[in-house]
Motif scaffolding. Sequence first.
Motif, PDB file in Angstrom:
ATOM      1  N   ASN A  65       0.945  -1.054   0.053  1.00  0.00           N
ATOM      2  CA  ASN A  65      -0.124  -0.059  -0.198  1.00  0.00           C
ATOM      3  C   ASN A  65       0.959   1.064  -0.053  1.00  0.00           C
ATOM      4  OD1 ASN A  65       0.924   0.350   2.624  1.00  0.00           O
ATOM      5  ND2 ASN A  65      -1.012  -0.497   3.756  1.00  0.00           N
ATOM      6  N   TRP A  70       6.194   4.566   0.812  1.00  0.00           N
ATOM      7  CA  TRP A  70       6.931   5.376   1.844  1.00  0.00           C
ATOM      8  C   TRP A  70       8.201   4.831   2.130  1.00  0.00           C
ATOM      9  CZ3 TRP A  70       3.039   7.166   6.045  1.00  0.00           C
ATOM     10  CH2 TRP A  70       2.325   8.240   5.409  1.00  0.00           C
ATOM     11  N   THR A 143      -1.028  16.537  -2.050  1.00  0.00           N
ATOM     12  CA  THR A 143      -2.448  16.697  -1.640  1.00  0.00           C
ATOM     13  C   THR A 143      -2.346  15.893  -0.069  1.00  0.00           C
ATOM     14  OG1 THR A 143      -3.762  16.649  -3.533  1.00  0.00           O
ATOM     15  CG2 THR A 143      -4.709  15.830  -1.751  1.00  0.00           C
ATOM     16  N   ILE A 174       0.211  10.128  -3.412  1.00  0.00           N
ATOM     17  CA  ILE A 174      -0.595   9.065  -3.368  1.00  0.00           C
ATOM     18  C   ILE A 174      -2.365   9.529  -3.649  1.00  0.00           C
ATOM     19  CG2 ILE A 174      -1.691   7.466  -1.756  1.00  0.00           C
ATOM     20  CD1 ILE A 174       1.448   7.314  -0.450  1.00  0.00           C
ATOM     21  N   LYS A 198      -6.199   4.964  -5.280  1.00  0.00           N
ATOM     22  CA  LYS A 198      -6.876   6.343  -5.359  1.00  0.00           C
ATOM     23  C   LYS A 198      -7.017   6.741  -6.697  1.00  0.00           C
ATOM     24  CE  LYS A 198      -5.441   6.865  -0.631  1.00  0.00           C
ATOM     25  NZ  LYS A 198      -4.829   7.749   0.401  1.00  0.00           N
TER      26      LYS A 198
HETATM   27  C1  LIG Z   1      -3.842   7.349   1.393  1.00  0.00           C
HETATM   28  C2  LIG Z   1      -2.561   8.001   1.675  1.00  0.00           C
HETATM   29  C3  LIG Z   1      -1.421   7.372   2.282  1.00  0.00           C
HETATM   30  C4  LIG Z   1      -1.264   5.979   2.793  1.00  0.00           C
HETATM   31  O1  LIG Z   1      -1.630   5.088   1.725  1.00  0.00           O
HETATM   32  P1  LIG Z   1      -1.932   3.590   2.254  1.00  0.00           P
HETATM   33  O2  LIG Z   1      -2.184   2.942   0.935  1.00  0.00           O
HETATM   34  O3  LIG Z   1      -3.149   3.718   3.215  1.00  0.00           O
HETATM   35  O4  LIG Z   1      -0.878   3.135   3.211  1.00  0.00           O
HETATM   36  C5  LIG Z   1      -0.236   8.014   2.240  1.00  0.00           C
HETATM   37  N1  LIG Z   1      -0.163   9.534   2.013  1.00  0.00           N
HETATM   38  C6  LIG Z   1      -1.366   9.916   1.457  1.00  0.00           C
HETATM   39  C7  LIG Z   1      -1.251  11.608   0.815  1.00  0.00           C
HETATM   40  C8  LIG Z   1      -2.421   9.259   1.289  1.00  0.00           C
HETATM   41  O5  LIG Z   1      -3.661  10.080   0.711  1.00  0.00           O
END
Ligand SMILES: *Cc1c(COP(=O)(O)O)cnc(C)c1O
Length: 400
Positions: A65, A70, A143, A174, A198
């Motif tokens: 994920n 990261w 964002t 992300i 997303k």
């Molecule tokens: C959703 C999101 C994450 C985390 O992503 P996961 O798939 O939940 O680990 C990190 N940074 C941003 C800006 C996000 O919107």
Amino acid sequence: MSLNFGRAQLAIPGPSVIPDRVQAAMHRPSPNIYEGELIDLTETLYPDLKTVGRTTGDVAIYIANGHGAWEAALRNVLVPGDKVLVLCTGRFARNWGLMGDSFGLEAEFLEFGMQGDVDPNQLEDVLRADSSGSIKAVLTVQTDTASSVINDIAALRQAITNAGHDALFMVDCIASLGCDRFEMDDWGVDIMVTGSQKGLMTPAGLAFVYFNDKGAEARGRAKPGQYWDWVPRTRGEIFYQKFAGTAPTHHLYALREALDILVHEEGVEAAWARHKTIAHAVWDAIDAWGTSGVMRHNIADRTKRSFAVSAISTPGDEASKLRHWCESEAGVTLGISLGFAEPGQPEWDRHFRIGHMGHQNVLMTMGVLGAVDTALKAQDIAHGDGALAAAASTLARHPV
Ligand SMILES: *Cc1c(COP(=O)(O)O)cnc(C)c1O
């Protein structure tokens, strides 16, 4: 007795709605992972991923994920003891920095709160003061999905350049990729991370780390470990090495279909324009509700809002009431409060979020706004009139 029947919609800021076509693409037997069509299909993903990121750099794919993206990014270019400057808006950049901290990076946090965006001047000042170059990387999000603020990535790059500082510029897209304009090469971003669930409209489980030549050079001094290493994933001759093991077979079919939709049918710039119009429609509805009653968008300045998500504040516990009613009675799941308070605290109930990222159209936008409008009436929450008319007028003007 309930009206809740028919198809439900997830209107949270990730995971986002998965197009039926993307789901259908996964409905197939397992492919051979050593030779044949999966290998060929996977090769076609890289150029399209680069098109979405607006880069000629490299992109490594992980079965993970966003948190995996990261960790992969940090481990490939930094070593324990390295200092990273984390530009905190809302919630997510801080968590990225804390992750680095958890394996020995030294994170320094510059805080801009739940309503602010990063101030480029402050960034420039901090970097100018670091004359010894101890800061190895600057981390930020485009964002922030908790506050719904958008950071001006080009301006932050300019601040780093103005300071004459050599730090790597690492950006989390992300929540924003495919929704808000992002130009990796033109804006001078060295490393960008994103995820599948997303703007890319694919189930959670694929993470992407983009890097340019400077990022590739930084890889030379790091020891990411075999699993996170992006070199075999991007340069490996053997397909099996691209994923450090079994490929995410069905996710790859899903992503192929999603990129067909985003890159080859709609086009990335058209997708940005669609997100912009839909975001404005949502904001116009929020403004109309707020004219009597006190609902408001968390970010006052429209130029500092993301087109992917809206965080909305209410004076009391109206936000939670709306969320609960929409889910149980209207078939719409709204996003929880994030970053403002912990569950159980009163402040927790004063915020909700609407995700408007990825697979969104007029029907879906008006459906979510209509559900909120109905919830306001059902729950007897004071609100201004005309929200749906305002949203419809804005959608009718597309592109705004
Ligand atoms: C959703 C999101 C994450 C985390 O992503 P996961 O798939 O939940 O680990 C990190 N940074 C941003 C800006 C996000 O919107």
